[in-house]
Design a protein around this motif. Structure first.
Motif, mmCIF file in Angstrom:
data_model
loop_
_atom_site.group_PDB
_atom_site.id
_atom_site.type_symbol
_atom_site.label_atom_id
_atom_site.label_comp_id
_atom_site.label_asym_id
_atom_site.label_seq_id
_atom_site.Cartn_x
_atom_site.Cartn_y
_atom_site.Cartn_z
ATOM 1 N N GLY A 67 0.806 -1.214 0.000
ATOM 2 C CA GLY A 67 0.000 0.000 0.000
ATOM 3 C C GLY A 67 0.840 1.264 0.000
ATOM 4 N N VAL A 68 1.897 1.277 0.806
ATOM 5 C CA VAL A 68 2.726 2.476 0.873
ATOM 6 C C VAL A 68 3.473 2.690 -0.446
ATOM 7 C CG1 VAL A 68 4.901 1.494 1.770
ATOM 8 C CG2 VAL A 68 4.200 3.791 2.451
ATOM 9 N N ARG A 69 3.751 1.594 -1.154
ATOM 10 C CA ARG A 69 4.407 1.734 -2.456
ATOM 11 C C ARG A 69 3.442 2.282 -3.504
ATOM 12 N NH1 ARG A 69 7.440 -4.070 -1.653
ATOM 13 N NH2 ARG A 69 8.978 -3.294 -0.150
ATOM 14 N N VAL A 70 2.161 1.928 -3.386
ATOM 15 C CA VAL A 70 1.152 2.514 -4.277
ATOM 16 C C VAL A 70 1.049 4.013 -4.027
ATOM 17 C CG1 VAL A 70 -1.297 2.584 -4.840
ATOM 18 C CG2 VAL A 70 -0.178 0.386 -4.506
ATOM 19 N N LEU A 71 1.015 4.414 -2.760
ATOM 20 C CA LEU A 71 0.950 5.831 -2.418
ATOM 21 C C LEU A 71 2.181 6.568 -2.932
ATOM 22 C CD1 LEU A 71 -0.393 5.633 1.261
ATOM 23 C CD2 LEU A 71 -1.664 6.277 -0.789
ATOM 24 N N GLU A 72 3.339 5.931 -2.784
ATOM 25 C CA GLU A 72 4.584 6.527 -3.276
ATOM 26 C C GLU A 72 4.519 6.722 -4.783
ATOM 27 O OE1 GLU A 72 8.659 7.856 -3.019
ATOM 28 O OE2 GLU A 72 7.191 7.473 -1.448
ATOM 29 N N LEU A 73 3.966 5.745 -5.469
ATOM 30 C CA LEU A 73 3.879 5.800 -6.928
ATOM 31 C C LEU A 73 2.921 6.882 -7.403
ATOM 32 C CD1 LEU A 73 4.671 4.400 -9.622
ATOM 33 C CD2 LEU A 73 2.692 2.912 -9.305
ATOM 34 N N LEU A 74 1.795 7.019 -6.707
ATOM 35 C CA LEU A 74 0.738 7.919 -7.178
ATOM 36 C C LEU A 74 0.917 9.364 -6.718
ATOM 37 C CD1 LEU A 74 -2.401 5.647 -6.652
ATOM 38 C CD2 LEU A 74 -1.178 6.111 -8.786
ATOM 39 N N PHE A 75 1.375 9.553 -5.471
ATOM 40 C CA PHE A 75 1.283 10.892 -4.892
ATOM 41 C C PHE A 75 2.604 11.520 -4.455
ATOM 42 C CE2 PHE A 75 -2.733 8.664 -3.726
ATOM 43 C CZ PHE A 75 -3.562 9.375 -4.566
ATOM 44 N N SER A 76 3.618 10.718 -4.226
ATOM 45 C CA SER A 76 4.796 11.272 -3.566
ATOM 46 C C SER A 76 5.593 12.202 -4.470
ATOM 47 C CB SER A 76 5.711 10.155 -3.077
ATOM 48 O OG SER A 76 6.870 10.701 -2.513
ATOM 49 N N ARG A 77 5.943 13.352 -3.918
ATOM 50 C CA ARG A 77 6.877 14.266 -4.557
ATOM 51 C C ARG A 77 8.033 14.577 -3.602
ATOM 52 N NH1 ARG A 77 5.013 16.773 -9.214
ATOM 53 N NH2 ARG A 77 2.849 16.344 -9.732
ATOM 54 N N ASN A 78 8.126 13.820 -2.508
ATOM 55 C CA ASN A 78 9.177 14.049 -1.523
ATOM 56 C C ASN A 78 10.534 13.646 -2.075
ATOM 57 O OD1 ASN A 78 7.499 15.014 0.491
ATOM 58 N ND2 ASN A 78 7.104 12.965 1.318
ATOM 59 N N GLU A 79 11.566 14.385 -1.689
ATOM 60 C CA GLU A 79 12.924 13.978 -1.982
ATOM 61 C C GLU A 79 13.255 12.766 -1.126
ATOM 62 O OE1 GLU A 79 15.071 15.157 -4.320
ATOM 63 O OE2 GLU A 79 13.284 16.219 -4.995
ATOM 64 N N PRO A 80 14.154 11.880 -1.598
ATOM 65 C CA PRO A 80 14.484 10.674 -0.842
ATOM 66 C C PRO A 80 14.958 10.946 0.580
ATOM 67 C CG PRO A 80 15.319 10.492 -3.062
ATOM 68 C CD PRO A 80 14.802 11.894 -2.924
ATOM 69 N N GLY A 81 15.676 12.054 0.803
ATOM 70 C CA GLY A 81 16.147 12.384 2.148
ATOM 71 C C GLY A 81 14.999 12.555 3.125
ATOM 72 N N LYS A 82 13.935 13.240 2.685
ATOM 73 C CA LYS A 82 12.766 13.441 3.550
ATOM 74 C C LYS A 82 11.987 12.135 3.728
ATOM 75 C CE LYS A 82 12.211 18.281 2.160
ATOM 76 N NZ LYS A 82 11.322 19.266 1.476
ATOM 77 N N THR A 83 11.871 11.364 2.652
ATOM 78 C CA THR A 83 11.173 10.085 2.745
ATOM 79 C C THR A 83 11.888 9.147 3.715
ATOM 80 O OG1 THR A 83 10.443 10.321 0.444
ATOM 81 C CG2 THR A 83 10.296 8.127 1.415
ATOM 82 N N ALA A 84 13.215 9.214 3.747
ATOM 83 C CA ALA A 84 14.000 8.377 4.668
ATOM 84 C C ALA A 84 13.651 8.692 6.118
ATOM 85 C CB ALA A 84 15.487 8.584 4.418
ATOM 86 N N ILE A 85 13.497 9.957 6.430
ATOM 87 C CA ILE A 85 13.138 10.361 7.801
ATOM 88 C C ILE A 85 11.743 9.851 8.153
ATOM 89 C CG2 ILE A 85 12.716 12.328 9.325
ATOM 90 C CD1 ILE A 85 14.788 13.881 7.621
ATOM 91 N N ILE A 86 10.797 10.007 7.219
ATOM 92 C CA ILE A 86 9.429 9.523 7.450
ATOM 93 C C ILE A 86 9.433 8.019 7.680
ATOM 94 C CG2 ILE A 86 7.143 9.249 6.413
ATOM 95 C CD1 ILE A 86 7.713 11.866 4.851
ATOM 96 N N SER A 87 10.183 7.289 6.860
ATOM 97 C CA SER A 87 10.268 5.835 6.988
ATOM 98 C C SER A 87 10.793 5.423 8.358
ATOM 99 C CB SER A 87 11.182 5.275 5.892
ATOM 100 O OG SER A 87 11.461 3.914 6.107
ATOM 101 N N ALA A 88 11.844 6.098 8.822
ATOM 102 C CA ALA A 88 12.446 5.759 10.113
ATOM 103 C C ALA A 88 11.488 6.044 11.268
ATOM 104 C CB ALA A 88 13.749 6.536 10.297
ATOM 105 N N VAL A 89 10.758 7.167 11.189
ATOM 106 C CA VAL A 89 9.808 7.525 12.251
ATOM 107 C C VAL A 89 8.654 6.532 12.297
ATOM 108 C CG1 VAL A 89 8.124 9.260 13.001
ATOM 109 C CG2 VAL A 89 10.403 9.977 12.244
#
Length: 408
Positions: free
Chosen positions: A265-287
Motif C-alpha cells: 500500500g505504501v508503495r502505491v501511495l509513493e507511486l501515485l502521490f509522492s513528490r518528496n525527496e528521498p532524504g525526507k522520505t528516509a526520515i518519514i520511513s524511520a519515524v
C-alpha cells in the motif's frame, strides 16, 4: 557524457517484479515453509537449518560490492539474467542433500544467486538503464515484488503438500530455470547498439572512489545496516512477539496478514502521490518504523496498527535502498554505490536471527523490542543528517542532483 537510458515500460516492470517474486521465494522465504519437514526428516536442529540461510546472506553480502562493480563497468549485464540458473542449481543441491555439509553447499550457491539477482543487483541494473526514471521503475517493481511472501509461500506450500520438500525444491528450481533468464533478457536487453553513447565506466580514471570515502557514504552504510537489522529481527520474530502477548494462533495469523498489504500500500501511495525527496522520505520511513515497534510493545489490541505502521516503514525502506543512493551518488557511481552499501546490511542480516534469539531466550521479548526501539531512534537521528550532507556529496561526485520524483 551522459548515459543513454531506456524508456520505462509497465509490462517490463511487471515482468521484473514477477521475477523478483520467484527469486525471493526461492531463497529468503522458502525455508519458512520447508524448514519443519526438513528438520523432521533429517533430525537437524532449528539453528542448523536456519543457519544455512544466514550463510547465504553472508555470502551475498560479501559478493555484492564486486557484483555492483561488474554491473557498473560493463555494457552487457551478464549478472542479473543468470541469477535464476545459479539459484536453480543451489535448490537442486539442497533437494539432493543427505548430509548437512551438502545442504550448506546448496545454500552457499543460493547465496551467490541472491547477490546476483535480488534487489541490490536489480537496482544497480535499473539505475544504469533508466537514469532519472529509475525511481519510478523501482517503485513499480517493488510494488509487484511485495507480493513475494504471499505468492511464494502459497506455491511452496502447494508443492510441499503434493510432492514433499525435496521434489518441491526440484520443481521450484525448474521454474527458475525456464523463467528468470528470458524475463531479464526481455526487460533489460543487451545494450550493444548503445555502447558508443555510453561512457567507458570500465576506465578506472572515470570511476572515482572519493564518493565512497565521504561522511554521507558512511552515514548511509550505518542507516541501511540498522534498517536491515530491524526488518530481519522483527519479521523473523514476529510470531514470537505476538505469542508473548498470549494471542491465539488464529488471531496471530490474521494479524500478521496485514504486513504484506501495508508494504504494498505504501508503495502505491509513493507511486501515485509522492513528490518528496528521498532524504525526507528516509526520515518519514524511520519515524513510522519506530512507531510500529513501539505499538508492538503495548497492549495486543494495538498489534495490527503496529504491524501496519512497521510494514509501511519497511515498504518505504525497500524503495529508499534504490532511490537514495541514486539521488546522492548519481547515475555514474550508482551501480558501485548499491553494491558497496549492501555488504554490511546483509552481513548484519545474517547475524540478526542469532542475536535476536539470544535476547529473547536470555532476557525477554520486551528487551528485544526495547533494543529495536533504541536502534530505530538512532536511525532517525542519523537520517536527519542526510539532507544537510546531500549537496556536499553531489558536488563531490561531480554531478547534478538526480530528480527522484515518482510522478509522471
Amino acid at each position: 557524457m551522459s548515459l543513454e537510458v531506456l524508456k520505462p515500460s509497465i509490462l517490463k516492470n511487471v515482468a521484473l517484479g514477477l521475477a523478483q517474486i520467484l527469486l525471493w521465494g526461492g531463497s529468503y522465504f522458502i525455508l519458512s515453509i520447508l524448514a519443519e519437514p526438513i528438520m523432521k526428516e533429517t533430525g537437524w536442529s532449528y539453528q542448523m537449518v536456519y543457519g544455512s540461510l544466514s550463510l547465504s546472506l553472508l555470502i551475498s553480502g560479501l559478493l555484492l560490492p564486486r557484483i555492483g562493480r561488474l554491473i557498473g563497468e560493463n555494457d552487457k549485464n551478464f549478472v542479473l539474467p543468470y541469477a535464476g540458473v545459479i539459484m536453480a542449481l543451489g535448490l537442486t543441491v539442497i533437494g539432493l542433500s543427505e548430509h548437512y555439509l551438502l545442504f550448506l553447499t546448496g545454500w552457499a550457491i543460493v547465496g551467490v544467486a541472491m547477490g546476483m539477482g535480488l534487489y541490490d543487483s536489480l537496482f544497480a541494473s535499473l539505475g544504469k538503464n533508466y537514469g532519472k526514471a529509475t525511481s519510478k521503475v523501482i517503485v513499480q517493481v517493488t510494488l509487484i515484488a511485495s507480493l513475494a511472501p504471499t505468492i511464494s509461500w502459497y506455491l511452496v506450500s502447494l508443492l510441499l503438500s503434493n510432492y514433499g520438500w525435496r521434489t518441491a525444491c526440484f520443481i521450484y528450481a525448474a521454474i527458475l530455470l525456464v523463467t528468470i533468464f528470458p524475463v531479464h533478457r526481455y526487460a533489460l536487453p543487451l545494450a550493444e547498439s548503445k555502447g558508443a553513447k555510453q561512457p567507458q565506466l570500465n576506465d578506472k580514471k572515470t570511476v572515482s572512489h572519493k564518493p565512497f570515502r565521504s561522511r554521507i557514504y558512511y552515514l548511509l552504510l550505518v542507516n541501511f545496516t540498522i534498517g536491515a537489522v530491524l526488518t530481519t529481527g522483527i519479521i523473523i520474530h514476529l510470531i514470537d512477539i505476538l505469542l508473548d502477548k498470549e494471542m491465539a494462533m488464529a488471531t496471530i495469523v490474521g494479524t500478521v496478514a496485514f504486513l504484506g498489504p501495508s508494504q504494498a500500500g505504501v508503495r502505491v501511495l509513493e507511486l501515485l502521490f509522492s513528490r518528496n525527496e528521498p532524504g525526507k522520505t528516509a526520515i518519514i520511513s524511520a519515524v513510522v518504523t519506530l512507531l510500529g515497534i513501539l505499538l508492538l510493545l503495548l497492549n495486543p489490541s494495538f498489534a495490527i496498527l503496529g504491524i501496519i505502521l512497521f510494514g509501511m516503514g519497511n515498504g518505504m525502506r525497500s524503495i529508499l535502498r534504490g532511490t537514495l543512493p541514486l539521488a546522492i551518488f548519481g547515475q555514474e557511481h550508482y551501480a558501485v554505490a548499491v553494491g558497496k552499501l549492501a555488504r554490511m546490511p546483509l552481513i548484519a542480516q545474517a547475524l540478526t536471527p542469532f542475536i535476536g534469539s539470544f535476547l529473547i531466550e536470555q532476557f525477554s521479548v520486551a528487551v528485544f523490542l526495547y533494543t529495536c526501539c533504541l536502534l530505530a531512534l538512532i536511525n532517525i537521528m542519523l537520517f536527519l543528517m542526510v539532507p544537510k550532507l546531500m549537496p556536499q556529496q553531489i558536488e563531490l561526485s561531480g554531478g547534478m542532483p538526480v530528480s527522484m520524483s515518482t510522478s509522471s
